[in-house]
Enzyme design. Structure first.
Site, PDB file in Angstrom:
ATOM      1  N   LYS A 180       0.888  -1.176   0.000  1.00  0.00           N
ATOM      2  CA  LYS A 180       0.000   0.000   0.000  1.00  0.00           C
ATOM      3  C   LYS A 180       0.921   1.220   0.000  1.00  0.00           C
ATOM      4  CE  LYS A 180      -1.725   3.012   2.124  1.00  0.00           C
ATOM      5  NZ  LYS A 180      -1.486   4.461   1.830  1.00  0.00           N
ATOM      6  N   GLU A 255       9.638   1.848  10.955  1.00  0.00           N
ATOM      7  CA  GLU A 255      10.645   2.902  10.772  1.00  0.00           C
ATOM      8  C   GLU A 255       9.913   4.231  10.835  1.00  0.00           C
ATOM      9  OE1 GLU A 255      14.040   0.784  10.663  1.00  0.00           O
ATOM     10  OE2 GLU A 255      13.773   2.959  10.685  1.00  0.00           O
ATOM     11  N   CYS A 289      13.528  11.209   6.716  1.00  0.00           N
ATOM     12  CA  CYS A 289      13.512  10.829   8.139  1.00  0.00           C
ATOM     13  C   CYS A 289      14.888  11.032   8.750  1.00  0.00           C
ATOM     14  CB  CYS A 289      12.985   9.416   8.340  1.00  0.00           C
ATOM     15  SG  CYS A 289      13.571   8.267   7.130  1.00  0.00           S
ATOM     16  N   GLU A 390       9.605  16.550  15.173  1.00  0.00           N
ATOM     17  CA  GLU A 390       9.924  16.378  13.759  1.00  0.00           C
ATOM     18  C   GLU A 390       9.037  17.316  12.933  1.00  0.00           C
ATOM     19  OE1 GLU A 390       8.968  12.611  11.720  1.00  0.00           O
ATOM     20  OE2 GLU A 390      11.032  12.671  10.984  1.00  0.00           O
TER      21      GLU A 390
HETATM   22  P1  ADP Z   1       3.747  10.596   6.505  1.00  0.00           P
HETATM   23  O1  ADP Z   1       2.580  10.939   5.636  1.00  0.00           O
HETATM   24  O2  ADP Z   1       4.154  11.656   7.451  1.00  0.00           O
HETATM   25  O3  ADP Z   1       4.892   9.960   5.770  1.00  0.00           O
HETATM   26  P2  ADP Z   1       2.020   8.639   7.725  1.00  0.00           P
HETATM   27  O4  ADP Z   1       2.389   7.799   8.894  1.00  0.00           O
HETATM   28  O5  ADP Z   1       0.831   9.503   7.817  1.00  0.00           O
HETATM   29  O6  ADP Z   1       3.334   9.455   7.476  1.00  0.00           O
HETATM   30  O7  ADP Z   1       1.868   7.746   6.419  1.00  0.00           O
HETATM   31  C1  ADP Z   1       2.727   6.693   6.092  1.00  0.00           C
HETATM   32  C2  ADP Z   1       1.912   5.587   5.451  1.00  0.00           C
HETATM   33  O8  ADP Z   1       1.004   5.063   6.414  1.00  0.00           O
HETATM   34  C3  ADP Z   1       1.069   6.034   4.259  1.00  0.00           C
HETATM   35  O9  ADP Z   1       1.080   5.027   3.268  1.00  0.00           O
HETATM   36  C4  ADP Z   1      -0.312   6.170   4.877  1.00  0.00           C
HETATM   37  O10 ADP Z   1      -1.358   6.014   3.943  1.00  0.00           O
HETATM   38  C5  ADP Z   1      -0.308   5.033   5.870  1.00  0.00           C
HETATM   39  N1  ADP Z   1      -1.290   5.165   6.965  1.00  0.00           N
HETATM   40  C6  ADP Z   1      -1.780   6.299   7.510  1.00  0.00           C
HETATM   41  N2  ADP Z   1      -2.671   6.005   8.494  1.00  0.00           N
HETATM   42  C7  ADP Z   1      -2.731   4.654   8.574  1.00  0.00           C
HETATM   43  C8  ADP Z   1      -3.447   3.721   9.403  1.00  0.00           C
HETATM   44  N3  ADP Z   1      -4.289   4.136  10.342  1.00  0.00           N
HETATM   45  N4  ADP Z   1      -3.248   2.403   9.213  1.00  0.00           N
HETATM   46  C9  ADP Z   1      -2.373   1.965   8.283  1.00  0.00           C
HETATM   47  N5  ADP Z   1      -1.684   2.783   7.473  1.00  0.00           N
HETATM   48  C10 ADP Z   1      -1.841   4.115   7.606  1.00  0.00           C
END
Ligand code: ADP
Length: 501
Positions: A180, A255, A289, A390
Site C-alpha cells: 500500500k 521505521e 527521516c 519532527e
Molecule cells: P507521513 O505521511 O508523514 O509519511 P504517515 O504515517 O501519515 O506518514 O503515512 C505513512 C503511510 O502510512 C502512508 O502510506 C499512509 O497512507 C499510511 N497510513 C496512515 N494512516 C494509517 C493507518 N491508520 N493504518 C495503516 N496505514 C496508515
C-alpha cells in the site's frame, strides 16, 4: 529527453491483473511543484480490495516459497537491469509526483537498483548455520524459512527506494507481498511493480493496492492472513499499527520519525560542516527521516558558522525539481506546507531567532505549488519544540553549546534516535561520539543522510521497534529460523541427560 507517464487511471494490481476498485472510487495525484499538472488518477481502495490482494498473495505463496532462491534472484537481477535502463524516465516521473530535484530522484531510483542487485545476490546465500551436536551421530543446523504474505505500508519521501527496501528482501526470501504505497506518490511504486512483473515475477507474488491510510492501510495492517507488516511513516501511525497487530502477534517492523543532529565541534572543518548542514537540512526539502533538522555548534565557532550557513541558505534556488538549476523543491502537499508554517510560528513564539526564510513562497511560478523558503532559526535552546519535534520540512534549528558532553546531551535529549553526525578532527572525540550517541546511525565528518543499501538502517527510541532495514538485517526480518536435528545413531539419545557425566 526521456518520456514520462501520461496521466491515466492506474488500477490496482492484483494477481497479475490491473483491476478496477470494488467501490469505484478514485483520487488524483498532482505535481506538488505545479498543482495544475495531473500526474495520474489512482484507486481509493477499500477493505474488499485489500482482501482480494491478500487472497492472491496467499495463493501465490504456496508455489513461490518453493521456487529455489537462486531462481527467485534471477528475476530480481533482471528487474535491476530494467530499472537501470529506465532510470531517467522513472526519475522524472518521481520528481513530478514527489517534487524533489532530479539529482535526488535519480538517487532514489539508484537506491532501488542497488537494493535489487544486493538482494538478488542473497539468493545464492541466505546462509544458515551448521554446528556440531553435543551427541554422537547427530547433525544440527539452522535454516531460514519464508513467513508468508507481507503487508507493506510506505511513505511518500522515497517513493521507490523504500518499497524496494521492503520488497526485495521479502521476495528473495520466498514471501509474497501486498504493497500500500503513500497516497501522494503511488506512481513510482507502480513503476517498480511493473518492472518486477516484466522481469518475470509470477501473478500474485506482488500486489499493489492504492488509497489512503484508514481506507487501505488499516485493513492491510490488521488482516488475519498477513503475518508480517513492514511500515515506514510517522510515529503516530506506527503506534496504531503496532497496537493493532499485537493481538495476532504479527511480525512488525516500524521505521518512524527522527530529529537528527549535526554536531559541529570547535576543531571542525567549518566549510565541510556547512556543506553537510546544507545537504542534510535542505536536501529533499528537509523531508527525509534522516534530515539534519538540528545543528549544534560549539560557541567558539558559532558566529562564523552561522554567517557562512545563512549566506548559503539564502542562495538556495527553490522551484520545480525538473529544472537543473533548482536546488530545492516544494513540500509534498498543502498539509505539509501548513505544518511547516505552523512550526515557524511556534519557533518565533518560543524566542528562537529567525535568521532567514520563515515564509511560504507563492509569488510567480512558486504560486503554482507548495513551496516554502529554506528557513534557519538561530540561538535555539535544546528544549524548544522546534528543536524537539519532527517538522519534516526546510527548517533547521541551530543550537549553541560549550562542551562536548553538553553536545552529546543535546543530541540524545530527543524522543527519536535515527541518525546523528559529528564534525571533528579529534579522534578521541569522534570515537566517544560513535559510542555514546544513542542513534541507529552515526556519521563522522558527513551529514546525517546518505544510507547505503548493504548496511543496516533504522533507529532507537521512538524511531523504531528494534528491527533494521536493508543489509542482512532485512533478511533477518523477512525470514524465521528453523532448527533441524538429524539423529543417525539409531538409538534414543537424550540431550543434556545421556551425555552428562
Ligand atoms: P507521513 O505521511 O508523514 O509519511 P504517515 O504515517 O501519515 O506518514 O503515512 C505513512 C503511510 O502510512 C502512508 O502510506 C499512509 O497512507 C499510511 N497510513 C496512515 N494512516 C494509517 C493507518 N491508520 N493504518 C495503516 N496505514 C496508515
Amino acid at each position: 529527453m526521456s518520456t514520462v507517464a501520461a496521466p491515466k487511471l492506474h488500477k490496482n494490481f492484483i494477481n497479475g491483473q490491473w483491476v478496477a476498485p470494488s467501490g469505484g472510487h478514485t483520487y488524483e495525484n498532482r505535481n506538488p511543484a505545479n498543482t495544475a499538472e495531473l500526474v495520474g488518477t489512482f484507486v481509493s481502495s477499500s477493505a474488499a480490495d485489500v482482501d482480494a490482494a491478500v487472497d492472491a498473495a496467499t495463493e501465490a505463496y504456496k508455489t513461490w516459497r518453493l521456487v529455489p532462491a537462486p531462481k527467485r534472484a534471477e528475476i530480481l537481477y533482471r528487474a535491476a537491469e530494467m530499472l537501470l535502463h529506465r532510470k531517467e524516465e522513472l526519475s522524472r516521473d518521481m520528481t513530478r509526483e514527489m517534487g524533489k530535484v532530479l539529482a535526488e530522484t535519480r538517487g532514489d531510483v539508484q537506491e532501488a537498483i542497488d537494493m535489487t542487485y544486493y538482494m538478488a545476490g542473497e539468493g545464492r546465500r541466505l546462509f544458515g548455520q551448521t554446528t556440531p551436536s553435543e551427541l554422537p551421530n547427530k547433525f544440527a543446523m539452522s535454516v531460514r524459512q519464508s513467513i508468508g504474505v507481507c503487508g507493506m505500508i510506505t511513505p511518500w519521501n522515497f517513493p521507490m527506494a523504500i518499497p524496494s527496501w521492503k520488497m526485495m528482501p521479502a521476495l528473495v526470501s520466498g514471501n509474497t507481498v501486498v504493497l500500500k504505497p503513500a497516497e501522494d506518490t503511488p506512481l513510482s511504486s507502480y513503476h517498480l511493480v511493473e518492472v518486477l512483473t516484466a522481469a518475470g515475477l509470477p501473478p500474485g507474488v506482488v500486489n499493489i493496492v492504492s488509497g489512503d491510510g484508514p481506507g487501505a492501510g488499516a485493513p492491510l495492517s490488521t488482516h488475519k492472513k498477513v503475518p508480517v507488516i513492514s511500515f515506514t511513516g510517522s510515529t503516530a501511525v506506527g503506534r496504531i499499527i503496532a497496537q493493532a497487530a499485537a493481538p495476532d502477534f504479527k511480525h512488525v517492523s516500524l521505521e518512524m520519525g527522527g530529529k537528527n543532529i549535526i554536531i559541529v565541534m570547535d576543531d571542525a572543518n567549518l566549510e565541510l560542516a556547512v556543506d553537510g548542514a546544507i545537504w542534510g537540512g535542505f536536501g529533499t526539502t528537509g523531508q527525509r527521516c534522516t534530515a539534519a533538522s538540528r545543528v549544534a555548534v560549539h560557541k567558539s565557532v558559532y558566529a562564523e558558522f552561522i554567517r557562512r550557513f545563512v549566506e548559503r541558505v539564502k542562495a538556495l534556488k527553490v522551484g520545480d525539481g525538473l529544472d537543473p538549476q533548482i536546488e530545492m523543491g516544494p513540500c509534498i502537499n498543502e498539509q505539509q506546507l501548513n505544518t511547516v508554517m505552523s512550526y515557524v510560528e511556534i519557533g518565533k513564539q518560543e524566542g528562537a531567532k529567525l535568521l532567514t526564510g520563515g515564509n511560504r513562497l507563492d509569488g510567480g511560478a512558486h504560486g503554482k505549488g507548495w513551496f516554502h523558503a529554506p528557513t534557519v532559526f538561530g540561538d535555539c535552546s535544546a528544549k524548544m519544540r522546534i528543536a524537539q519535534e519532527e517538522i519534516f520540512g526546510p527548517v533547521v534549528s541551530v543550537i549553541p553549546f560549550s562542551t562536548f558532553d553538553e553536545a552529546l546531551e543535546i543530541a540524545n535529549g530527543v524522543p527519536y534516535g535515527l541518525s546523528a553526525s559529528i564534525y571533528t578532527k579529534n579522534v578521541n572525540q569522534a570515537f566517544a561520539a560513535m559510542r555514546d550517541l544513542y542513534t541507529g546511525i552515526v556519521y563522522v565528518n558527513a551529514p546525517t543522510i546518505g544510507a547505503e543499501t548493504h548496511l543496516p538502517f533504522g533507529g532507537t527510541k521512538q524511531t523504531g521497534n528494534g528491527h533494521r532495514e536493508a543489509a542482512i538485517s532485512a533478511i533477518d526480518f523477512f525470514t524465521e529460523w528453523k532448527t533441524l536435528y538429524i539423529d543417525y545413531s539409531d538409538t534414543l539419545q537424550r540431550a543434556q541427560i545421556d551425555n552428562a557425566d
